[in-house]
Design a protein around this motif. Structure first.
Motif, short mmCIF file in Angstrom:
data_model
loop_
_atom_site.label_atom_id
_atom_site.label_comp_id
_atom_site.label_asym_id
_atom_site.label_seq_id
_atom_site.Cartn_x
_atom_site.Cartn_y
_atom_site.Cartn_z
N MET A 186 22.01 29.14 -6.35
CA MET A 186 22.58 27.96 -5.71
C MET A 186 21.76 26.72 -6.05
O MET A 186 20.54 26.76 -6.01
CB MET A 186 22.62 28.14 -4.19
N ILE A 187 22.45 25.64 -6.36
CA ILE A 187 21.73 24.42 -6.69
C ILE A 187 21.35 23.64 -5.42
O ILE A 187 20.32 22.97 -5.37
CB ILE A 187 22.56 23.55 -7.64
N LEU A 188 22.20 23.74 -4.37
CA LEU A 188 21.93 23.06 -3.11
C LEU A 188 22.32 23.96 -1.95
O LEU A 188 23.44 24.47 -1.91
CB LEU A 188 22.72 21.75 -3.05
N GLU A 189 21.40 24.14 -1.02
CA GLU A 189 21.67 24.95 0.17
C GLU A 189 21.32 24.14 1.41
O GLU A 189 20.18 23.68 1.56
CB GLU A 189 20.85 26.25 0.14
N VAL A 190 22.30 23.98 2.28
CA VAL A 190 22.10 23.27 3.54
C VAL A 190 22.18 24.30 4.66
O VAL A 190 23.16 25.02 4.79
CB VAL A 190 23.18 22.18 3.72
N LYS A 191 21.13 24.38 5.47
CA LYS A 191 21.05 25.38 6.51
C LYS A 191 20.80 24.73 7.88
O LYS A 191 19.78 24.05 8.07
CB LYS A 191 19.92 26.39 6.22
N ASN A 192 21.74 24.93 8.78
CA ASN A 192 21.60 24.47 10.16
C ASN A 192 21.16 23.01 10.26
O ASN A 192 20.25 22.66 11.02
CB ASN A 192 20.61 25.37 10.92
N LEU A 193 21.83 22.15 9.50
CA LEU A 193 21.48 20.74 9.49
C LEU A 193 21.92 20.07 10.79
O LEU A 193 23.08 20.17 11.19
CB LEU A 193 22.14 20.04 8.30
N CYS A 194 21.00 19.37 11.43
CA CYS A 194 21.28 18.67 12.68
C CYS A 194 20.79 17.23 12.56
O CYS A 194 19.72 16.97 11.99
CB CYS A 194 20.59 19.33 13.87
N VAL A 195 21.56 16.30 13.10
CA VAL A 195 21.17 14.89 13.10
C VAL A 195 21.32 14.35 14.51
O VAL A 195 22.40 14.46 15.12
CB VAL A 195 22.04 14.05 12.14
N ASP A 196 20.24 13.77 15.03
CA ASP A 196 20.27 13.13 16.35
C ASP A 196 19.96 11.64 16.19
O ASP A 196 19.18 11.24 15.32
CB ASP A 196 19.21 13.75 17.28
N ALA A 197 20.60 10.84 17.01
CA ALA A 197 20.31 9.41 17.04
C ALA A 197 19.55 9.08 18.32
O ALA A 197 19.72 9.76 19.35
CB ALA A 197 21.61 8.61 16.98
N PHE A 198 18.72 8.02 18.25
CA PHE A 198 17.95 7.61 19.41
C PHE A 198 18.29 6.16 19.78
O PHE A 198 18.43 5.31 18.90
CB PHE A 198 16.45 7.71 19.13
N THR A 199 18.42 5.91 21.07
CA THR A 199 18.62 4.54 21.55
C THR A 199 17.26 3.85 21.64
O THR A 199 16.21 4.46 21.38
CB THR A 199 19.29 4.54 22.94
N HIS A 200 17.26 2.58 22.01
CA HIS A 200 16.01 1.85 22.15
C HIS A 200 15.13 2.44 23.24
O HIS A 200 13.91 2.31 23.22
CB HIS A 200 16.29 0.37 22.45
N SER A 201 15.75 3.09 24.21
CA SER A 201 14.99 3.74 25.28
C SER A 201 14.60 5.17 24.91
O SER A 201 14.12 5.92 25.75
CB SER A 201 15.81 3.75 26.57
#
Length: 273
Positions: A1-16
């Motif tokens: 495999m050239i690219l493997e993405v595993k359990n990718l998670c993205v969270d955003a944060f507010t100013h607080s």
């Protein structure tokens, strides 16, 4: 495999510093000369997922999981190394060709600067390389195009120029983020044709993002359907079109079929379904 993405998670944060989950548990594998299509409505997390893969999110986001490119976890690499890989081996074609280039500089200035920095080329060699790439995407009179400014070119032409730049860089993976959204139908056909030619000529792997199932069915080997930051269904385009199992997939396909039916009725044709 050239690219493997595993359990990718993205969270955003507010100013607080309050945390908001945006993408949760996305996993897929991309083989050489393979195209994965990501289907979903606006806000489903398609573009966010790919920006996280490329490391293009700002400090207000936290990315977790693994993104392995040729065996190396990109999320663990130093920033400079990730930028080098992004310049040479992971290229992105964005959805708005009219805003992709700086209006204050000519196409020659912008494209040669990119190639000279990424490939350490002299001006003459960089010019030859981009003119050859123009030919491969059927852009004639390349020297005249280089002298023009972005506002002097059509959206379809600018989109093909971005594709030509990718060809010149010879990346292992191209990520196309809704590249047909902001252009007319005639140019959509031409742009899709160019992406298919890239695969045939160079065996380049691709991730193709769209909310349009008809576009993805023409180029993708495998589809991921996203909703609210999660992959809710996956399979071949045929499997998902013929037998969608999730409500969101059913709605997306139902809307497309309804549009086709209305179009056929306007033309006085008998519906095909």
């Amino acid at each position: 495999m050239i690219l493997e993405v595993k359990n990718l998670c993205v969270d955003a944060f507010t100013h607080s510093r309050r945390r908001f989950p945006l993408v949760q548990g996305v996993s897929f594998s991309l083989k050489e000369n393979h195209c994965i299509g990501i289907l979903g409505e606006s806000g489903s997390g398609k573009s966010l997922t790919c920006k996280a893969i490329l490391g293009l999110l700002g400090e207000d986001f936290e990315v977790r999981g693994e993104v392995r490119f040729k065996g190396r976890n990109l999320l663990e690499l130093p920033r400079e190394e990730r930028e080098r890989i992004r310049q040479r081996e992971l290229c992105m074609v964005i959805q708005s060709p009219m805003t992709a280039f700086n209006p204050l500089f000519s196409m020659k200035n912008q494209m040669l600067e990119t190639l000279m920095l990424a490939l350490s080329l002299e001006t003459k060699k960089a010019t030859k390389l981009i003119l050859e790439a123009f030919e491969k995407v059927n852009l004639r009179e390349g020297e005249e195009i280089l002298e023009k400014y972005p506002h002097q070119l059509s959206g379809g032409m600018l989109q093909r120029i971005m594709i030509a730049l990718c060809i010149a860089l010879s990346p292992a993976v191209i990520i196309a983020d809704e590249p047909t959204t902001a252009i007319d139908v005639a140019n959509q056909v031409e742009v899709l044709k160019e992406f298919r030619r890239i695969r045939e000529l160079f065996g380049t792997s691709m991730i193709f993002i769209s909310h349009d199932l008809s576009v993805l069915s023409q180029i993708a080997d495998e589809l991921l359907v996203m909703c609210q930051g999660e992959v809710i269904e996956r399979g071949t385009p045929k499997e998902i079109i013929v037998n969608p199992t999730h409500k969101t997939s059913q709605e997306l396909i139902g809307r497309r079929l309804q549009l086709i039916k209305i179009f056929q009725e306007c033309l006085g044709e008998r519906p095909c379904f």
